[in-house]
Scaffold this motif. Structure first.
Motif, short mmCIF file in Angstrom:
data_model
loop_
_atom_site.label_atom_id
_atom_site.label_comp_id
_atom_site.label_asym_id
_atom_site.label_seq_id
_atom_site.Cartn_x
_atom_site.Cartn_y
_atom_site.Cartn_z
N LYS A 196 14.21 -0.09 3.33
CA LYS A 196 14.66 0.99 2.48
C LYS A 196 14.54 0.56 1.01
CE LYS A 196 17.93 3.79 3.98
NZ LYS A 196 19.24 4.33 4.32
N TYR A 197 14.03 1.44 0.18
CA TYR A 197 13.87 1.17 -1.24
C TYR A 197 14.54 2.26 -2.06
CZ TYR A 197 10.41 -2.22 0.16
OH TYR A 197 9.80 -3.28 0.73
N GLU A 198 15.13 1.87 -3.17
CA GLU A 198 15.73 2.82 -4.10
C GLU A 198 14.79 2.98 -5.29
OE1 GLU A 198 19.66 3.41 -6.88
OE2 GLU A 198 19.54 1.71 -5.53
N VAL A 199 14.52 4.23 -5.65
CA VAL A 199 13.68 4.51 -6.81
C VAL A 199 14.57 4.38 -8.06
CG1 VAL A 199 12.23 6.19 -7.98
CG2 VAL A 199 12.18 6.02 -5.49
N ILE A 200 14.27 3.42 -8.90
CA ILE A 200 15.06 3.13 -10.09
C ILE A 200 14.60 3.98 -11.27
CG2 ILE A 200 15.77 1.32 -11.70
CD1 ILE A 200 16.77 0.90 -8.83
N SER A 201 13.31 4.08 -11.43
CA SER A 201 12.75 4.79 -12.58
C SER A 201 11.38 5.33 -12.21
CB SER A 201 12.64 3.83 -13.77
OG SER A 201 12.08 4.48 -14.88
N THR A 202 11.00 6.45 -12.81
CA THR A 202 9.65 7.00 -12.61
C THR A 202 9.03 7.33 -13.96
OG1 THR A 202 10.43 9.27 -12.41
CG2 THR A 202 10.24 8.01 -10.37
N GLU A 203 7.71 7.38 -13.98
CA GLU A 203 6.98 7.74 -15.20
C GLU A 203 5.81 8.62 -14.80
OE1 GLU A 203 6.02 8.19 -19.00
OE2 GLU A 203 7.72 6.96 -18.41
N ASP A 204 5.68 9.75 -15.49
CA ASP A 204 4.58 10.68 -15.27
C ASP A 204 4.06 11.10 -16.64
OD1 ASP A 204 2.75 12.50 -14.27
OD2 ASP A 204 4.24 14.05 -13.87
N ASN A 258 0.83 -1.20 0.00
CA ASN A 258 0.00 0.00 0.00
C ASN A 258 0.87 1.26 0.00
OD1 ASN A 258 -2.29 1.64 0.15
ND2 ASN A 258 -2.25 1.63 2.37
N ASP A 259 1.92 1.27 0.84
CA ASP A 259 2.82 2.43 0.90
C ASP A 259 3.49 2.67 -0.45
OD1 ASP A 259 2.21 2.72 3.57
OD2 ASP A 259 4.11 1.87 4.29
N LEU A 260 3.95 1.61 -1.10
CA LEU A 260 4.61 1.76 -2.41
C LEU A 260 3.63 2.26 -3.46
CD1 LEU A 260 6.84 -1.43 -2.40
CD2 LEU A 260 7.61 0.94 -2.25
N LYS A 295 15.53 11.79 -4.98
CA LYS A 295 15.06 11.24 -3.71
C LYS A 295 15.18 9.72 -3.85
CE LYS A 295 11.33 11.32 -0.38
NZ LYS A 295 9.97 11.72 -0.09
N PRO A 296 16.42 9.23 -3.79
CA PRO A 296 16.64 7.83 -4.15
C PRO A 296 16.16 6.79 -3.16
CG PRO A 296 18.67 8.84 -3.46
CD PRO A 296 17.64 9.93 -3.50
N TYR A 297 15.92 7.16 -1.92
CA TYR A 297 15.52 6.17 -0.94
C TYR A 297 14.32 6.64 -0.14
CZ TYR A 297 20.03 4.01 -1.75
OH TYR A 297 21.10 3.41 -2.34
N PHE A 298 13.48 5.69 0.22
CA PHE A 298 12.44 5.98 1.19
C PHE A 298 12.17 4.71 1.97
CE2 PHE A 298 10.16 4.64 -2.58
CZ PHE A 298 9.18 3.80 -2.10
N GLY A 341 -2.22 10.07 -18.04
CA GLY A 341 -2.47 10.20 -16.61
C GLY A 341 -1.77 9.13 -15.79
N PHE A 342 -0.97 8.29 -16.43
CA PHE A 342 -0.27 7.23 -15.71
C PHE A 342 0.86 7.81 -14.88
CE2 PHE A 342 3.33 4.30 -15.43
CZ PHE A 342 2.73 3.23 -14.82
N GLN A 343 0.94 7.36 -13.63
CA GLN A 343 2.06 7.68 -12.75
C GLN A 343 2.53 6.38 -12.14
OE1 GLN A 343 -0.71 9.83 -11.06
NE2 GLN A 343 -0.34 11.66 -12.24
N GLY A 344 3.82 6.14 -12.19
CA GLY A 344 4.35 4.91 -11.62
C GLY A 344 5.84 5.04 -11.36
N MET A 345 6.35 4.05 -10.66
CA MET A 345 7.78 4.03 -10.40
C MET A 345 8.23 2.58 -10.22
SD MET A 345 8.00 5.49 -6.55
CE MET A 345 7.23 4.63 -5.18
N ALA A 346 9.50 2.36 -10.51
CA ALA A 346 10.12 1.06 -10.27
C ALA A 346 11.04 1.23 -9.09
CB ALA A 346 10.91 0.63 -11.51
N VAL A 347 10.96 0.31 -8.14
CA VAL A 347 11.79 0.38 -6.94
C VAL A 347 12.51 -0.94 -6.73
CG1 VAL A 347 10.34 2.09 -5.79
CG2 VAL A 347 9.93 -0.32 -5.38
N ALA A 348 13.61 -0.88 -6.00
CA ALA A 348 14.36 -2.07 -5.63
C ALA A 348 14.75 -1.96 -4.16
CB ALA A 348 15.61 -2.19 -6.49
#
Length: 64
Positions: free
Chosen positions: A43-51, A11-13, A34-37, A56-63
């Motif tokens: 802890k997760y690293e944001v690898i890629s984002t899409e806006d 849910n948080d992701l 903002k590479p980590y949250f 209207g799609f918003q998303g991100m890839a995390v590891a």
């Protein structure tokens, strides 16, 4: 080793994925800016984002 996400982590992701919208947030999540949250002390690293403003799609890839 179990890497399954809890319902809260998932849910948080999903909620964080909406934070890539540059029209809604003055400092949207972007890789390297903002590479980590944390979510539940993980802890997760944001690898890629899409806006995509067209669809209207918003998303991100995390590891972890």
């Amino acid at each position: 080793m179990n890497n399954a996400l809890t319902d809260k982590q998932n849910n948080d992701l999903c909620t964080m994925a909406y934070s890539v919208d540059h029209q809604k947030y003055s400092k949207p999540i972007r890789p390297r800016k903002k590479p980590y949250f944390d979510t539940e002390n993980n802890k997760y690293e944001v690898i890629s984002t899409e806006d995509d403003q067209e669809t209207g799609f918003q998303g991100m890839a995390v590891a972890p």
